[in-house]
Motif scaffolding. Sequence first.
Motif, PDB file in Angstrom:
ATOM      1  N   GLY A   4      -7.692  -6.551  -1.001  1.00 23.96           N
ATOM      2  CA  GLY A   4      -7.343  -7.382  -1.923  1.00 23.96           C
ATOM      3  C   GLY A   4      -7.130  -5.532  -2.829  1.00 23.96           C
ATOM      4  O   GLY A   4      -6.193  -5.272  -3.988  1.00 23.96           O
ATOM      5  N   LYS A   5      -8.308  -4.859  -3.308  1.00 25.41           N
ATOM      6  CA  LYS A   5      -8.553  -3.824  -4.313  1.00 25.41           C
ATOM      7  C   LYS A   5      -7.862  -2.520  -3.887  1.00 25.41           C
ATOM      8  O   LYS A   5      -6.610  -2.440  -4.468  1.00 25.41           O
ATOM      9  N   PRO A   6      -8.350  -2.342  -2.537  1.00 25.87           N
ATOM     10  CA  PRO A   6      -7.156  -0.961  -2.227  1.00 25.87           C
ATOM     11  C   PRO A   6      -5.519  -1.641  -1.686  1.00 25.87           C
ATOM     12  O   PRO A   6      -4.846  -0.655  -2.257  1.00 25.87           O
ATOM     13  N   MET A   7      -5.357  -3.062  -1.867  1.00 27.74           N
ATOM     14  CA  MET A   7      -3.818  -2.969  -1.339  1.00 27.74           C
ATOM     15  C   MET A   7      -3.208  -3.298  -3.004  1.00 27.74           C
ATOM     16  O   MET A   7      -2.662  -1.792  -2.875  1.00 27.74           O
ATOM     17  N   ALA A   8      -4.103  -3.099  -3.986  1.00 27.14           N
ATOM     18  CA  ALA A   8      -3.308  -2.638  -5.266  1.00 27.14           C
ATOM     19  C   ALA A   8      -3.084  -1.821  -5.720  1.00 27.14           C
ATOM     20  O   ALA A   8      -2.145  -1.344  -6.078  1.00 27.14           O
ATOM     21  N   GLN A   9      -4.432  -0.650  -5.456  1.00 22.85           N
ATOM     22  CA  GLN A   9      -4.240   0.617  -5.355  1.00 22.85           C
ATOM     23  C   GLN A   9      -2.780   1.560  -5.066  1.00 22.85           C
ATOM     24  O   GLN A   9      -2.107   2.566  -5.776  1.00 22.85           O
ATOM     25  N   LEU A  67       0.074  -0.019  -3.842  1.00 15.59           N
ATOM     26  CA  LEU A  67       1.144  -0.892  -4.496  1.00 15.59           C
ATOM     27  C   LEU A  67       1.245   0.290  -5.678  1.00 15.59           C
ATOM     28  O   LEU A  67       2.522   1.095  -6.095  1.00 15.59           O
ATOM     29  N   LEU A  68       0.139   0.779  -6.120  1.00 17.83           N
ATOM     30  CA  LEU A  68       0.701   1.470  -7.794  1.00 17.83           C
ATOM     31  C   LEU A  68       0.911   2.666  -7.250  1.00 17.83           C
ATOM     32  O   LEU A  68       1.171   3.165  -7.869  1.00 17.83           O
ATOM     33  N   GLU A  69       0.098   3.293  -6.311  1.00 15.87           N
ATOM     34  CA  GLU A  69       0.493   4.292  -5.630  1.00 15.87           C
ATOM     35  C   GLU A  69       1.789   4.440  -5.634  1.00 15.87           C
ATOM     36  O   GLU A  69       2.443   5.572  -5.812  1.00 15.87           O
ATOM     37  N   ARG A  70       2.749   4.044  -5.174  1.00 14.26           N
ATOM     38  CA  ARG A  70       4.052   3.817  -5.076  1.00 14.26           C
ATOM     39  C   ARG A  70       5.212   3.046  -6.442  1.00 14.26           C
ATOM     40  O   ARG A  70       5.817   2.723  -6.253  1.00 14.26           O
ATOM     41  N   GLY A  95      -1.546  -1.710   6.214  1.00 12.88           N
ATOM     42  CA  GLY A  95      -1.026  -1.465   7.477  1.00 12.88           C
ATOM     43  C   GLY A  95       0.572  -2.622   6.622  1.00 12.88           C
ATOM     44  O   GLY A  95       1.178  -2.804   7.084  1.00 12.88           O
ATOM     45  N   VAL A  96       0.106  -3.408   5.268  1.00  8.38           N
ATOM     46  CA  VAL A  96       1.192  -3.572   5.160  1.00  8.38           C
ATOM     47  C   VAL A  96       2.314  -3.121   4.070  1.00  8.38           C
ATOM     48  O   VAL A  96       2.535  -2.485   4.225  1.00  8.38           O
ATOM     49  N   ILE A  97       1.614  -1.967   3.525  1.00  4.73           N
ATOM     50  CA  ILE A  97       2.693  -0.961   2.749  1.00  4.73           C
ATOM     51  C   ILE A  97       3.393  -0.532   4.223  1.00  4.73           C
ATOM     52  O   ILE A  97       4.967  -0.332   3.981  1.00  4.73           O
ATOM     53  N   ALA A  98       2.559   0.001   5.356  1.00 12.93           N
ATOM     54  CA  ALA A  98       3.569   0.079   6.559  1.00 12.93           C
ATOM     55  C   ALA A  98       4.590  -0.687   7.036  1.00 12.93           C
ATOM     56  O   ALA A  98       6.407  -0.268   7.134  1.00 12.93           O
ATOM     57  N   LEU A  99       4.114  -1.921   6.830  1.00  9.69           N
ATOM     58  CA  LEU A  99       5.256  -3.309   7.161  1.00  9.69           C
ATOM     59  C   LEU A  99       6.523  -2.867   6.445  1.00  9.69           C
ATOM     60  O   LEU A  99       7.543  -3.447   6.057  1.00  9.69           O
ATOM     61  N   LEU A 100       6.257  -3.164   4.889  1.00  9.70           N
ATOM     62  CA  LEU A 100       7.215  -2.643   3.761  1.00  9.70           C
ATOM     63  C   LEU A 100       8.039  -2.256   3.917  1.00  9.70           C
ATOM     64  O   LEU A 100       9.293  -2.363   3.835  1.00  9.70           O
ATOM     65  N   ASP A 101       7.609  -0.503   3.794  1.00 12.76           N
ATOM     66  CA  ASP A 101       8.469   0.179   4.411  1.00 12.76           C
ATOM     67  C   ASP A 101       9.472   0.236   5.576  1.00 12.76           C
ATOM     68  O   ASP A 101      10.243   0.548   5.189  1.00 12.76           O
ATOM     69  N   HIS A 102       8.551  -0.169   6.948  1.00 13.10           N
ATOM     70  CA  HIS A 102       9.467  -0.324   7.657  1.00 13.10           C
ATOM     71  C   HIS A 102      10.890  -1.087   7.369  1.00 13.10           C
ATOM     72  O   HIS A 102      11.961  -1.006   8.011  1.00 13.10           O
ATOM     73  N   HIS A 103      10.459  -2.371   6.261  1.00 16.39           N
ATOM     74  CA  HIS A 103      11.630  -3.269   5.795  1.00 16.39           C
ATOM     75  C   HIS A 103      12.166  -2.758   5.091  1.00 16.39           C
ATOM     76  O   HIS A 103      13.024  -3.096   4.147  1.00 16.39           O
TER      77      HIS A 103
END
Length: 288
Positions: A172-177, A179-182, A145-153
Amino acid sequence: MTAQLIDGAAVARQVREDVAKGVAELLAAGGTAPGLATVLIGHDPASEVYIRNKRRACTTAGMADLHQHLPADVDQATAAALIDQLAADPAVSGILLQLPTPGHLDSEELLSRIPDGKDVDGLTVANAGLLAQGRSGLRPCTPSGVIALLDHHDVPLSGAEAVVVGRSVLVGKPMAQLLLERHATVTICHSRTRDLAAVCRRADVLVVAAGIPGLIGPDAVKPGATVIDVGIHRGETGLHGDVDTAAVAEVAARITPVPGGVGPMTIAMLLANTLTAARRQQGLVDGA
Ligand code: NAD
């Protein structure tokens, strides 16, 4: 500078509408409605609220609400048998075991019984491994959901300095992964990080999921950064996050409010995952 507020409720509404359209398309293509089996054990008040919201969102999107509730004193074998039954049921597209479970239960063992394709919370070892390897799988809802928010903006991620505060398996861990994927340059902070503010000040994108109210103040934020506050704390004056929103908004370019930021996205991504799971189970190409 006064930061732009990132309206998570509006983005979540859009995701939910897209999911509802996807459900209608699935039915029109001869498929069956996705079914979400939320599993609540006991009567934790916060969990009851979360489950109620998830169930309501599920039916609003045209999915079948296949909720299951077990008593707080249920034994491990009975809870395991329920998960196994849901795992085998073709009407169940996704299974969500609401955490935390009562202390006498082994929640990891229960989670391990959820088939990877029905793991709409993205918490099984297999889905975590697929994420770690950058391969396709169901992703945890809050970080996606955080990635979707960042993409939307249109927040640029490739080459950006991203700092994640918190290293939990859930956030935290999946969030970091992700972001790394991006292609972000990712730093993870945690409870033993020295000089947290100095590390956070490096961030173009700062995601905070520490579970400590007001942990991040303006001294920890680079001017012009995008700040995502995952924390949720219920205080006497309402909900608050891990970020001192008013003070940080004077430094950051964009910031998520609490409430109305990341929270609504978590449920929206749960619905998106359930639709993805149903499409795959019904042999339809995943368009999500
Ligand atoms: P957690 O307690 O499992 O993990 C917290 C992490 O923060 C740990 O990795 C710890 O090392 C780190 N941490 C603790 N103190 C720190 C400090 N002083 N400096 C730096 N790092 C520190 O929590 P969680 O499950 O990851 O959740 C974090 C927060 O996000 C909580 O407030 C939770 O309620 C909230 N949350 C919100 C949503 C949502 O939908 N918005 C979803 C999940 C969690």
